[in-house]
Enzyme design. Structure first.
Site, PDB file in Angstrom:
ATOM      1  N   ASP A 214      10.908  -8.263   1.859  1.00  0.00           N
ATOM      2  CA  ASP A 214       9.536  -7.873   1.554  1.00  0.00           C
ATOM      3  C   ASP A 214       9.446  -6.351   1.622  1.00  0.00           C
ATOM      4  O   ASP A 214       9.954  -5.735   2.565  1.00  0.00           O
ATOM      5  CB  ASP A 214       8.569  -8.488   2.569  1.00  0.00           C
ATOM      6  N   GLY A 256       4.961 -10.980  -6.320  1.00  0.00           N
ATOM      7  CA  GLY A 256       4.388  -9.870  -5.553  1.00  0.00           C
ATOM      8  C   GLY A 256       5.454  -8.857  -5.207  1.00  0.00           C
ATOM      9  O   GLY A 256       6.193  -8.384  -6.066  1.00  0.00           O
ATOM     10  N   ASP A 257       5.557  -8.502  -3.902  1.00  0.00           N
ATOM     11  CA  ASP A 257       6.571  -7.539  -3.472  1.00  0.00           C
ATOM     12  C   ASP A 257       7.707  -8.226  -2.725  1.00  0.00           C
ATOM     13  O   ASP A 257       8.400  -7.610  -1.924  1.00  0.00           O
ATOM     14  CB  ASP A 257       5.923  -6.448  -2.612  1.00  0.00           C
ATOM     15  N   GLU A 258       7.922  -9.528  -3.006  1.00  0.00           N
ATOM     16  CA  GLU A 258       8.992 -10.271  -2.344  1.00  0.00           C
ATOM     17  C   GLU A 258      10.189 -10.436  -3.276  1.00  0.00           C
ATOM     18  O   GLU A 258      10.042 -10.830  -4.442  1.00  0.00           O
ATOM     19  CB  GLU A 258       8.498 -11.657  -1.892  1.00  0.00           C
TER      20      GLU A 258
END
Length: 349
Positions: A214, A256-258
């Site tokens: 993350d 997302g930001d994963e």
């Protein structure tokens, strides 16, 4: 020439001049030849040295739409003026002058007809001409050629359409399995590759490790600079992660930001240690400042690691795909809960 008595002749029987017998034989031969010429499917004309028609068979009369009587004695060039100055005149005069046979085809434009012609030198300096109408053959050949061209064009069009379809399908299999922003594998493709890696590991006794990551600080970039800068941040992060692992390793954006990384093919006992080393490389790759809209930003990574390996049934038994992914995901959240910018390794529990 005096008549030569025939010693075997019956007394009182009429006597024949040998010249009469030869004439009879010649006329018989001429009749046989005429019968052959009349029965031919080809038209036939004989021309004397002055280019007058001396004979025309039935097919020649039929093709010219006239009678034999109307043709006999007629001058060829006045009867068929359309042949003057054409290949027909050139070839006929060559036959007459050089005494050589010729074969050629000629188009009579006014009638829209093609004739296949064979001309031979005849006695007395004349020319014997055989010809037949090949218009239908020419038309059939032209139609066949046209159909061939159409078929080739259709084949080329079909091949182009097939290539376009393949390209469209490939672009759709790619779009269905890859993240549109970063070009990395998406969650579906990553899960499939993890399942295949675990199956190979079970067969070969190798190790598999999954890293969940993350991006710490991404929310601040997105809130401060907007979604466009946030997307730029993710694209740059994806490029750095891809550059920090082997070419055979799979890097994915899960949403997302994963992000996630799949490591496979390592020794079973070394899978976890190698995953930790890769986690350090990933963190180092993200530490370099990001230039976003003229401003410098730094991000970090919270990394969760889950490794498995060894033969089935041993203490380090092969996980299922979902179990391995859950352990990596839980380890990542444990890393974030401890302040982020670090990695955590999941245990079996």
């Amino acid at each position: 020439m005096p008549t030569v008595p025939d010693p075997d002749a019956v007394p009182g029987a009429p006597r024949y001049d040998r010249r009469d017998a030869a004439a009879v034989q010649r006329r018989a031969g001429e009749r046989r030849l005429a019968a052959v010429v009349e029965g031919m499917s080809d038209a036939f004309l004989s021309l004397d040295a002055q280019w007058r028609v001396t004979y025309a068979n039935g097919e020649a009369c039929r093709l010219n739409g006239t009678t034999r009587e109307a043709l006999l004695g007629r001058d060829h060039w006045t009867t068929w003026p359309e042949t003057v100055g054409t290949a027909v005149e050139d070839h006929y005069r060559r036959v007459a002058a050089e005494r050589v046979p010729v074969r050629f085809e000629h188009c009579y434009a006014a009638a829209g007809a093609w004739h296949a012609i064979q001309a031979y030198p005849a006695e007395g300096g004349g020319v014997a001409v055989f010809y037949r109408d090949v218009t239908a053959e020419r038309r059939t050949a032209a139609e066949r050629e046209a159909l061939l061209v159409v078929a080739q064009e259709a084949g080329a069009a079909a091949e182009q359409a097939l290539a376009a379809l393949r390209e469209s399908e490939a672009r759709f299999r790619h779009q269905a399995l890859h993240d549109p922003l970063t070009g990395l594998a998406n969650r579906a493709l990553f899960g499939d590759r993890v399942a295949h890696a675990l199956a190979r590991a079970a067969r070969e006794g190798t190790g598999v490790a999954v890293l969940y990551l993350d991006v710490d600080g991404f929310k601040g970039v997105n809130d401060a600079l907007g979604h466009a800068a946030g997307d730029q941040c993710l694209v740059e992060a994806a490029a750095r992660l891809r550059g920090a692992v082997r070419a055979d390793d799979t890097v994915a954006r899960l949403g997302g930001d994963e992000f996630a990384v799949l490591l496979e093919g390592t020794h079973a006992a070394e899978a976890e240690a190698e995953a930790v080393a890769v986690a350090h490389r990933l963190a180092a790759a993200l530490q370099a400042p990001l230039d976003l809209e003229g401003r410098s930003y730094r991000v970090a990574a919270s990394v969760g690691i889950a490794a498995t390996g060894g033969a089935a049934g041993a203490a380090g038994a092969i996980d299922s795909r979902d179990a391995l992914l859950r352990r990596a995901d839980g380890a990542m959240y444990a890393a974030k809960a401890r302040g982020g910018g670090r990695h955590e390794v999941a245990d079996r529990d």
